[in-house]
Design a protein around this motif. Structure first.
Motif, PDB file in Angstrom:
ATOM      1  N   SER A   1     -17.316 -20.006  14.369  1.00  0.00           N
ATOM      2  CA  SER A   1     -15.979 -19.574  14.757  1.00  0.00           C
ATOM      3  C   SER A   1     -14.876 -20.107  13.846  1.00  0.00           C
ATOM      4  O   SER A   1     -13.702 -19.899  14.116  1.00  0.00           O
ATOM      5  N   THR A   2     -15.251 -20.793  12.784  1.00  0.00           N
ATOM      6  CA  THR A   2     -14.249 -21.277  11.842  1.00  0.00           C
ATOM      7  C   THR A   2     -13.630 -20.109  11.100  1.00  0.00           C
ATOM      8  O   THR A   2     -14.318 -19.149  10.746  1.00  0.00           O
ATOM      9  N   CYS A   3     -12.347 -20.158  10.860  1.00  0.00           N
ATOM     10  CA  CYS A   3     -11.693 -19.131  10.050  1.00  0.00           C
ATOM     11  C   CYS A   3     -12.248 -19.204   8.630  1.00  0.00           C
ATOM     12  O   CYS A   3     -12.681 -20.258   8.163  1.00  0.00           O
ATOM     13  N   GLY A   4     -12.211 -18.079   7.927  1.00  0.00           N
ATOM     14  CA  GLY A   4     -12.692 -18.045   6.557  1.00  0.00           C
ATOM     15  C   GLY A   4     -11.949 -18.988   5.632  1.00  0.00           C
ATOM     16  O   GLY A   4     -12.451 -19.331   4.555  1.00  0.00           O
ATOM     17  N   CYS A   5     -10.766 -19.428   6.029  1.00  0.00           N
ATOM     18  CA  CYS A   5     -10.003 -20.368   5.211  1.00  0.00           C
ATOM     19  C   CYS A   5     -10.520 -21.788   5.355  1.00  0.00           C
ATOM     20  O   CYS A   5     -10.078 -22.694   4.641  1.00  0.00           O
ATOM     21  N   GLY A   6     -11.462 -21.997   6.298  1.00  0.00           N
ATOM     22  CA  GLY A   6     -12.058 -23.307   6.492  1.00  0.00           C
ATOM     23  C   GLY A   6     -11.497 -24.086   7.657  1.00  0.00           C
ATOM     24  O   GLY A   6     -12.037 -25.138   8.012  1.00  0.00           O
ATOM     25  N   GLN A   7     -10.438 -23.609   8.293  1.00  0.00           N
ATOM     26  CA  GLN A   7      -9.848 -24.310   9.420  1.00  0.00           C
ATOM     27  C   GLN A   7     -10.315 -23.695  10.737  1.00  0.00           C
ATOM     28  O   GLN A   7     -10.694 -22.522  10.779  1.00  0.00           O
ATOM     29  N   PRO A   8     -10.269 -24.463  11.821  1.00  0.00           N
ATOM     30  CA  PRO A   8     -10.493 -23.848  13.129  1.00  0.00           C
ATOM     31  C   PRO A   8      -9.473 -22.731  13.334  1.00  0.00           C
ATOM     32  O   PRO A   8      -8.350 -22.808  12.827  1.00  0.00           O
ATOM     33  N   LEU A   9      -9.866 -21.708  14.062  1.00  0.00           N
ATOM     34  CA  LEU A   9      -8.987 -20.548  14.194  1.00  0.00           C
ATOM     35  C   LEU A   9      -7.612 -20.950  14.713  1.00  0.00           C
ATOM     36  O   LEU A   9      -6.584 -20.465  14.221  1.00  0.00           O
ATOM     37  N   ALA A  10      -7.572 -21.860  15.693  1.00  0.00           N
ATOM     38  CA  ALA A  10      -6.292 -22.266  16.261  1.00  0.00           C
ATOM     39  C   ALA A  10      -5.435 -23.023  15.255  1.00  0.00           C
ATOM     40  O   ALA A  10      -4.213 -23.089  15.394  1.00  0.00           O
ATOM     41  N   GLY A  11      -6.075 -23.602  14.218  1.00  0.00           N
ATOM     42  CA  GLY A  11      -5.322 -24.338  13.215  1.00  0.00           C
ATOM     43  C   GLY A  11      -4.974 -23.524  11.993  1.00  0.00           C
ATOM     44  O   GLY A  11      -4.258 -24.019  11.110  1.00  0.00           O
ATOM     45  N   CYS A  12      -5.456 -22.284  11.927  1.00  0.00           N
ATOM     46  CA  CYS A  12      -5.131 -21.410  10.803  1.00  0.00           C
ATOM     47  C   CYS A  12      -3.733 -20.835  10.998  1.00  0.00           C
ATOM     48  O   CYS A  12      -3.460 -20.213  12.034  1.00  0.00           O
ATOM     49  N   PRO A  13      -2.827 -21.028  10.049  1.00  0.00           N
ATOM     50  CA  PRO A  13      -1.457 -20.517  10.218  1.00  0.00           C
ATOM     51  C   PRO A  13      -1.411 -19.013  10.486  1.00  0.00           C
ATOM     52  O   PRO A  13      -0.636 -18.553  11.333  1.00  0.00           O
ATOM     53  N   LEU A  14      -2.246 -18.250   9.798  1.00  0.00           N
ATOM     54  CA  LEU A  14      -2.230 -16.795   9.970  1.00  0.00           C
ATOM     55  C   LEU A  14      -2.658 -16.394  11.376  1.00  0.00           C
ATOM     56  O   LEU A  14      -1.957 -15.665  12.079  1.00  0.00           O
ATOM     57  N   TRP A  15      -3.811 -16.902  11.809  1.00  0.00           N
ATOM     58  CA  TRP A  15      -4.314 -16.510  13.119  1.00  0.00           C
ATOM     59  C   TRP A  15      -3.474 -17.090  14.258  1.00  0.00           C
ATOM     60  O   TRP A  15      -3.264 -16.423  15.283  1.00  0.00           O
ATOM     61  N   SER A  16      -3.002 -18.308  14.103  1.00  0.00           N
ATOM     62  CA  SER A  16      -2.206 -18.891  15.185  1.00  0.00           C
ATOM     63  C   SER A  16      -0.920 -18.098  15.410  1.00  0.00           C
ATOM     64  O   SER A  16      -0.517 -17.860  16.549  1.00  0.00           O
ATOM     65  N   GLU A  17      -0.296 -17.645  14.327  1.00  0.00           N
ATOM     66  CA  GLU A  17       0.907 -16.815  14.465  1.00  0.00           C
ATOM     67  C   GLU A  17       0.573 -15.462  15.086  1.00  0.00           C
ATOM     68  O   GLU A  17       1.289 -14.969  15.971  1.00  0.00           O
ATOM     69  N   ALA A  18      -0.507 -14.848  14.621  1.00  0.00           N
ATOM     70  CA  ALA A  18      -0.879 -13.530  15.125  1.00  0.00           C
ATOM     71  C   ALA A  18      -1.234 -13.586  16.609  1.00  0.00           C
ATOM     72  O   ALA A  18      -0.814 -12.732  17.395  1.00  0.00           O
ATOM     73  N   LEU A  19      -1.987 -14.606  17.014  1.00  0.00           N
ATOM     74  CA  LEU A  19      -2.376 -14.715  18.413  1.00  0.00           C
ATOM     75  C   LEU A  19      -1.188 -15.018  19.311  1.00  0.00           C
ATOM     76  O   LEU A  19      -1.097 -14.524  20.440  1.00  0.00           O
ATOM     77  N   ALA A  20      -0.274 -15.823  18.809  1.00  0.00           N
ATOM     78  CA  ALA A  20       0.911 -16.144  19.605  1.00  0.00           C
ATOM     79  C   ALA A  20       1.782 -14.913  19.841  1.00  0.00           C
ATOM     80  O   ALA A  20       2.537 -14.853  20.815  1.00  0.00           O
ATOM     81  N   ALA A  21       1.675 -13.922  18.948  1.00  0.00           N
ATOM     82  CA  ALA A  21       2.505 -12.725  19.059  1.00  0.00           C
ATOM     83  C   ALA A  21       1.874 -11.635  19.914  1.00  0.00           C
ATOM     84  O   ALA A  21       2.513 -10.609  20.164  1.00  0.00           O
ATOM     85  N   LEU A  22       0.645 -11.843  20.391  1.00  0.00           N
ATOM     86  CA  LEU A  22       0.004 -10.826  21.217  1.00  0.00           C
ATOM     87  C   LEU A  22       0.709 -10.712  22.563  1.00  0.00           C
ATOM     88  O   LEU A  22       1.118 -11.718  23.151  1.00  0.00           O
ATOM     89  N   PRO A  23       0.853  -9.487  23.084  1.00  0.00           N
ATOM     90  CA  PRO A  23       1.543  -9.314  24.375  1.00  0.00           C
ATOM     91  C   PRO A  23       0.915 -10.105  25.509  1.00  0.00           C
ATOM     92  O   PRO A  23       1.616 -10.658  26.355  1.00  0.00           O
ATOM     93  N   ALA A  24      -0.436 -10.166  25.543  1.00  0.00           N
ATOM     94  CA  ALA A  24      -1.110 -10.853  26.647  1.00  0.00           C
ATOM     95  C   ALA A  24      -1.336 -12.326  26.373  1.00  0.00           C
ATOM     96  O   ALA A  24      -1.857 -13.037  27.219  1.00  0.00           O
ATOM     97  N   ARG A  25      -0.964 -12.800  25.182  1.00  0.00           N
ATOM     98  CA  ARG A  25      -1.205 -14.183  24.772  1.00  0.00           C
ATOM     99  C   ARG A  25      -2.698 -14.484  24.717  1.00  0.00           C
ATOM    100  O   ARG A  25      -3.509 -13.842  25.381  1.00  0.00           O
ATOM    101  N   SER A  26      -3.050 -15.472  23.946  1.00  0.00           N
ATOM    102  CA  SER A  26      -4.466 -15.800  23.755  1.00  0.00           C
ATOM    103  C   SER A  26      -4.861 -16.960  24.651  1.00  0.00           C
ATOM    104  O   SER A  26      -5.310 -17.999  24.191  1.00  0.00           O
ATOM    105  N   THR A  27      -4.708 -16.783  25.964  1.00  0.00           N
ATOM    106  CA  THR A  27      -5.046 -17.833  26.914  1.00  0.00           C
ATOM    107  C   THR A  27      -6.525 -17.754  27.282  1.00  0.00           C
ATOM    108  O   THR A  27      -7.204 -16.753  27.029  1.00  0.00           O
ATOM    109  N   GLU A  28      -7.024 -18.800  27.914  1.00  0.00           N
ATOM    110  CA  GLU A  28      -8.419 -18.795  28.346  1.00  0.00           C
ATOM    111  C   GLU A  28      -8.657 -17.686  29.367  1.00  0.00           C
ATOM    112  O   GLU A  28      -9.686 -17.004  29.328  1.00  0.00           O
ATOM    113  N   ALA A  29      -7.699 -17.474  30.257  1.00  0.00           N
ATOM    114  CA  ALA A  29      -7.859 -16.424  31.268  1.00  0.00           C
ATOM    115  C   ALA A  29      -7.947 -15.046  30.608  1.00  0.00           C
ATOM    116  O   ALA A  29      -8.774 -14.210  30.985  1.00  0.00           O
ATOM    117  N   THR A  30      -7.089 -14.810  29.615  1.00  0.00           N
ATOM    118  CA  THR A  30      -7.131 -13.535  28.900  1.00  0.00           C
ATOM    119  C   THR A  30      -8.464 -13.364  28.189  1.00  0.00           C
ATOM    120  O   THR A  30      -9.081 -12.293  28.234  1.00  0.00           O
TER     121      THR A  30
END
Length: 370
Positions: free
Chosen positions: A53-82
Motif C-alpha cells: 500500500s505504499t505510494c509509488g513515491c516511497g511514502q505511506p499513502l497518507a504521507g504522500c503530498p499528492l494523495w493526501s491533498e486529493a483524498l482530503a478534497a473528496l466529497p465523502a472524505r477518506s474516513t474509515e467509515a467511508t
C-alpha cells in the motif's frame, strides 16, 4: 462541474500482464498521471488492511503530498467509515462475475443497482482530483477489474477508454507459482482459470465499448515496445513522442501509484525485454495444467496450445538473475524466501507443499475480485 470530462485510460485483464510498467512509461509524458490500482484505495490506502500500500513515491499513502491533498478534497472524505462502506459495495457489486450486469446498466438496459452510482462517484472524484494534479491530459488506472470498467463506460462525466492487456497464461502461471509479499501463490490450473474468466469478462466490456476499447499483448509490448506504446498513445488520444528508445530503454522517474507490482518503486533507466522463462521453468505437468483451462482463448490471442521448448529445456534450464539492472515488462519482484511469514504471521508459501498446490485459506486477491 466545468471544463471537459477527465480522460481515463482504464486497464483491464488478468494480473501480472505488464500494466504497472506500461502505466509508468505513460507517466513520463507531460499531463499524464498513472495512479496505479484505484480499486484498492480503500482497503490498502485508507484502511491499511491489505499489502503493498505504499505510494509509488516511497511514502505511506497518507504521507504522500499528492494523495493526501486529493483524498482530503473528496466529497465523502477518506474516513474509515467511508472506506468500509466502499469495500462492502465493491464486494457486492464489482466482482468479475458482475460484469454483465454492470454492462447492462451502462447501456441503459436495466436500472442501476443501488450503490453502483455511489461507488463510481467516488472513483470519478479521485480521477478529477488527479487530473487537476498532473493528469489533465490522461489519468491511467491499472485496477484490472472488468466489472468496474464496464460500469465506468456509462459515466457521462468521464471520457473512459478501456485497454485490455493479455499475456500468455503459462507466463502468468509461473509468476503466481511463488509467493510474493503482496499476493498469495496459486496453482497453474487455478491461475489459468482466473486468466480465462477475467479475459472473457474483459472481452464483454470490449463489445460494449466499441472504439473506446483496445486489446494489446504483453509479448508485443516486450518485443516491440516503441510500436506498442505508440499504439496505446494514439488510442488514448495523445500525439506525444514515445518515451522509449529504439533499444527498448525508458528512464522512469517518481510516480504516485497505489498498489501494483513492487517494480513501480524502481527509478532510472529500465530496459523492456521479452521474458520467456516459463518455457523452461515450468514442468511438463505444470505446462499442461496451465494450458487446459485457457484453451478457449489461446488461439484468439495467438498463443499456441503446445508451445515449443528451447533445446535442453526443462525446469531450471534458463538463467535469469533477479538482480539484473534491467527488467521485463512487469518482471516478478519482491518475493520472499520460501516459508518466510508475512507481517500478519501467515506464510505465503504455506499453500504449496511437496510440489503440490493447495488453495490458500484466505487469499488476498484475486479471490476477492471474482
Amino acid at each position: 462541474m466545468t471544463g471537459p470530462p477527465a480522460r481515463v485510460l482504464y486497464i483491464t485483464g488478468w494480473m501480472r500482464s505488464g500494466s504497472t510498467l506500461l502505466g509508468n512509461v505513460l507517466n513520463e509524458l507531460p499531463g499524464v498521471r498513472h495512479i496505479g490500482e484505484l480499486h484498492f484505495l480503500w482497503k490498502n490506502g485508507v484502511l491499511g488492511a491489505g499489502t503493498n500500500s505504499t505510494c509509488g513515491c516511497g511514502q505511506p499513502l497518507a504521507g504522500c503530498p499528492l494523495w493526501s491533498e486529493a483524498l482530503a478534497a473528496l466529497p465523502a472524505r477518506s474516513t474509515e467509515a467511508t472506506a468500509r462502506r466502499m469495500l462492502a459495495l465493491q464486494r457486492k457489486l464489482m466482482r468479475t462475475r458482475h460484469t454483465r450486469a454492470r454492462l447492462a446498466e451502462a447501456r441503459g438496459a436495466r436500472p442501476t443497482a443501488g450503490g453502483v452510482t455511489e461507488l463510481l462517484d467516488q472513483s470519478a472524484s479521485v480521477y478529477r482530483q488527479m487530473a487537476a494534479r498532473g493528469g489533465d491530459r490522461l489519468v491511467v488506472d491499472g485496477s484490472k477489474c472488468p466489472a468496474e470498467a464496464a460500469a465506468l463506460l456509462g459515466r457521462g462525466d468521464l471520457d473512459v477508454r478501456v485497454l485490455h492487456i493479455v499475456r500468455d497464461p503459462r507466463a502468468t502461471a509461473l509468476s503466481y507459482r511463488s509467493a510474493k509479499e503482496y499476493i498469495d501463490p496459486m496453482s497453474p490450473a487455478r491461475s489459468s482459470g482466473y486468466w480465462t474468466a477475467f479475459n472473457l469478462a474483459s472481452e464483454l466490456v470490449g463489445t460494449a465499448a466499441g472504439d473506446r476499447y483496445l486489446r494489446i499483448r504483453h509479448e508485443d509490448l516486450s518485443a516491440r515496445p516503441r510500436r506498442t506504446v505508440a499504439e496505446v498513445l494514439r488510442f488514448a488520444g495523445l500525439d506525444d513522442e514515445v518515451p522509449v528508445d529504439q533499444a527498448g530503454r525508458v528512464p522512469l522517474g517518481v510516480n504516485h501509484t497505489l498498489t501494483g507490482n513492487p517494480d513501480r518503486l524502481r527509478r532510472g533507466v529500465t530496459q523492456i525485454r521479452p521474458d520467456d522463462r516459463w518455457r523452461t521453468a515450468l514442468s511438463g505437468a505444470d505446462l499442461a495444467a496451465a494450458t487446459l483451462p485457457a484453451l478457449p482463448l489461446l488461439g484468439r490471442y495467438g498463443y499456441p496450445a503446445a508451445p515449443a521448448r528451447p533445446a535442453g529445456g526443462g525446469p531450471g534450464g534458463t538463467s535469469h538473475p533477479t538482480d539484473a539492472p534491467s527488467t521485463t515488462a512487469d518482471r516478478d519482484a519482491g518475493s520472499r524466501p520460501a516459508d518466510t511469514p508475512t507481517p500478519g504471521g501467515r506464510s505465503r508459501t504455506a499453500a504449496r507443499r511437496d510440489g503440490r498446490y493447495e488453495r490458500p485459506v484466505a487469499p488476498l486477491w484475486p479471490g476477492e475480485l471474482w
